[in-house]
Scaffold this active site. Structure first.
Site, PDB file in Angstrom:
ATOM      1  CB  CYS A  37      -1.894 -25.015  -9.415  1.00 30.65           C
ATOM      2  SG  CYS A  37      -0.454 -24.645 -10.427  1.00 30.65           S
ATOM      3  CB  CYS A  92       4.354 -23.206 -14.328  1.00 24.03           C
ATOM      4  SG  CYS A  92       4.123 -22.368 -12.759  1.00 24.03           S
ATOM      5  CB  ILE A  94      -0.915   0.025   1.247  1.00 16.90           C
ATOM      6  CG1 ILE A  94      -1.853  -1.184   1.230  1.00 16.90           C
ATOM      7  CG2 ILE A  94      -1.705   1.331   1.316  1.00 16.90           C
ATOM      8  CD1 ILE A  94      -2.679  -1.347   2.495  1.00 16.90           C
ATOM      9  CG  HIS A 106       0.053   3.413   4.155  1.00 19.04           C
ATOM     10  ND1 HIS A 106      -1.148   2.828   4.450  1.00 19.04           N
ATOM     11  CD2 HIS A 106       0.996   2.462   4.351  1.00 19.04           C
ATOM     12  CE1 HIS A 106      -0.947   1.568   4.813  1.00 19.04           C
ATOM     13  NE2 HIS A 106       0.348   1.312   4.754  1.00 19.04           N
ATOM     14  CE  LYS A 141      -0.134   2.551   8.412  1.00 10.79           C
ATOM     15  NZ  LYS A 141       1.119   1.842   8.737  1.00 10.79           N
ATOM     16  NE  ARG A 156       3.087  -4.383  10.769  1.00  7.34           N
ATOM     17  CZ  ARG A 156       2.349  -5.454  11.063  1.00  7.34           C
ATOM     18  NH1 ARG A 156       2.832  -6.414  11.846  1.00  7.34           N
ATOM     19  NH2 ARG A 156       1.135  -5.562  10.591  1.00  7.34           N
TER      20      ARG A 156
END
Ligand SMILES: Cc1cc2nc3c(=O)[nH]c(=O)nc-3n(C[C@H](O)[C@H](O)[C@H](O)COP(=O)(O)OP(=O)(O)OC[C@H]3O[C@@H](n4cnc5c(N)ncnc54)[C@H](O)[C@@H]3O)c2cc1C
Length: 478
Positions: free
Chosen positions: A436, A441, A49, A51, A251, A312
């Site tokens: 998946c 792949c 994000i 912010h 948050k 964090r």
């Protein structure tokens, strides 16, 4: 031994933003990273994000840099072809008490300079966010909130920094640092480096790096966030980023739109001791589901296709960005918790100013290559345009990852741009990131990676040494 003007430790969003900013100037710069590729630290596991700056204390450095970073990211995105989208954010309240808190947040954010804030009513919420819990009474609408792919931002910044002369040394773990007469000697797993100025952007390990030079007045206390990714078919679950009111330490659990289209719910916030503890848990899932359903009751746990945890790198409540008088030439850039991704361009400018104020001469290069072409992702372009691409190169029609629609051409491009591991390819292209989880792949991608890089199949790793995928002869058929 070469003497660098600046060495930066850590190729996350902080280190690469600083490297790119400094690459405008005539400087010898080395960026040292312990992992095999950039963006393998905290910068790979966050909410992505950008912010607006609404949930930060008025006098905080992180608040100031968040607002500035939100503004700066727009120009950088244009220059580097990043996938920034301004989607706007809503913080919602469910009763009068919470609405008072919304008004307080609005006032604080306005002092910090967040533009365009508006308190919206129930009718607005119903019209603009149809899946939102009908019990929500008000919202604080912040139009400047946005989303971006955090790892692709790191890769593009790193690539542009290299284009402008920065040397990136991956698999180079800093082990010890000494300060000699007018420079630092950095002992790493890949040999010695000598530098006049040293920037510590080592994320979760910034306290250890700082401690190597005797500065140990802060400790990084990891705060874990578990996040849960929903199927792309739920892309329109929410039109905005949706937040509850923030708590003291986070948050809250959010409804997150992502640059890749898959919505996400999370993160939790839990202090942990271990800097490598990236485990997710049933407990975390339970908390996230409960809180997310308070915002959007229709969320179905069957739509969760993947999960991860990030830590964090908190060191108290605010960022620590300062020149260390006790070790002249050292700039600590530590405690870069959320909103570090958003703030990163502003952090880079602040670090540049700190360097200049502490004696580093900055002369602009005659030629700074600010621009970079936009990377093509089939999943991000309208189907009608795919035909034209396939006409240009048939490899765009050779779909390797069916869940996320990633072609062989995109995988080869990612390798050309520096991917050396399976995670590096996943982060750049989204191949293996769908429902998946790479069941179909993985082997095909390994073959392409091996062909392009001449790395033997048995040496291909998920995310660097020790995470090899094959044992023995490494034969892949088909
Ligand atoms: C769950 C979660 C959600 C978040 N959501 C958001 C969000 O939506 N928006 C936002 O703005 N912020 C968000 N953040 C915060 C953001 O992710 C961080 O602020 C940011 O990624 C920190 O970047 P960094 O470059 O400082 O650290 P890192 O990305 O960790 O980079 C540090 C680098 O240093 C390297 N390193 C460490 N030690 C050494 C050594 N000894 N030698 C060499 N290299 C070393 C590491 O390998 C690493 O690559 C979130 C964080 C979390 C955990």
């Amino acid at each position: 031994m070469k003497l660098y003007d600046v060495a930066i430790i850590g190729a996350g969003i902080t280190g690469t933003s600083i490297a790119r900013e400094l690459s405008r100037y005539r400087l010898n710069i080395a960026l040292l990273e312990k992992e095999e590729e950039p963006a393998f630290g905290v910068s790979k596991s966050n909410s992505g994000i950008i912010h607006p700056g609404t949930q930060n204390p008025v006098n905080s450095l992180k608040g100031k840099l968040c607002v500035q970073g939100n503004f700066l990211i727009r120009k950088i995105s244009k220059e580097l072809g990043l996938d920034f989208k301004e989607v706007g954010e809503l913080i919602v309240s469910f009763n009068e008490e919470e609405t008072k808190e919304l008004l307080r947040l609005k006032e604080e954010a306005e002092i910090l300079g967040v533009p365009g804030l508006e308190i919206v009513d129930k009718a607005w919420l119903k019209q603009h966010e149809p899946n939102l819990n009908s019990e929500a009474v008000r919202g604080l609408y912040a139009p400047t909130a946005g989303i971006i792919s955090p790892y692709r931002m790191v890769y593009d910044l790193a690539e542009n920094a290299v284009r402008n002369g920065v040397e990136i040394h991956a698999q180079t773990k800093v082990i010890n640092i000494t300060r000699a007469d007018k420079y630092f000697e950095i002992n790493t797993s890949a040999g010695m480096f000598k530098t006049r100025y040293l920037i510590n952007a080592a994320g979760l390990f910034a306290d250890d790096i700082s401690g190597m030079l005797g500065i140990d007045d802060f400790k990084i206390k990891p705060r874990k966030g578990e996040e849960f990714i929903l199927d792309k078919k739920k892309e329109n679950l929410a039109r905005h980023l949706i937040f509850p009111l923030p708590s003291k330490i986070s948050k809250g659990v959010l409804i997150i739109k992502t640059a890749d289209g898959n919505p996400m719910i999370g993160p939790t916030a839990e202090e942990v001791e271990d800097k490598d503890d990236l485990a997710t848990s049933d407990n975390g899932l339970g908390k996230v589901l409960m809180s997310a359903r308070r915002l959007i009751p229709a969320i179905d746990d069957k739509d969760i296709i993947a999960y991860f945890a990030g830590l964090r790198p908190a060191a108290g409540d605010d960022f620590i960005i300062r020149h260390e008088v006790k070790a002249p030439g050292l700039i600590n850039v530590a405690g870069i918790q959320s909103p570090g991704l958003t703030a990163s361009p502003a952090i880079a400018l602040l670090v540049k100013d700190i360097l200049q104020n502490n004696g580093l001469g900055l002369k602009k290069k005659l030629l700074f290559r600010a621009h970079q072409g936009k990377t093509i992702h089939l999943f991000a372009i309208p189907f009608s345009k795919t035909k034209g691409l396939i006409k240009k190169d048939r490899a765009y029609g050779d779909i390797v990852c069916r869940c996320e629609m990633v072609s062989a051409r995109e995988i080869r491009d990612a390798i050309k741009h520096g991917a050396r591991t399976m995670d590096g390819i996943k982060f750049r292209t989204r191949a293996q990131a769908g429902r998946c989880h790479g069941s179909f792949c993985t082997t095909r991608i390994m073959k392409i990676l091996s062909e392009e890089t001449k790395i033997p199949l048995t040496s291909i790793t998920k995310r660097g040494k020790g995470s090899e995928i094959l044992k023995g002869g490494g034969l892949i058929d088909g």
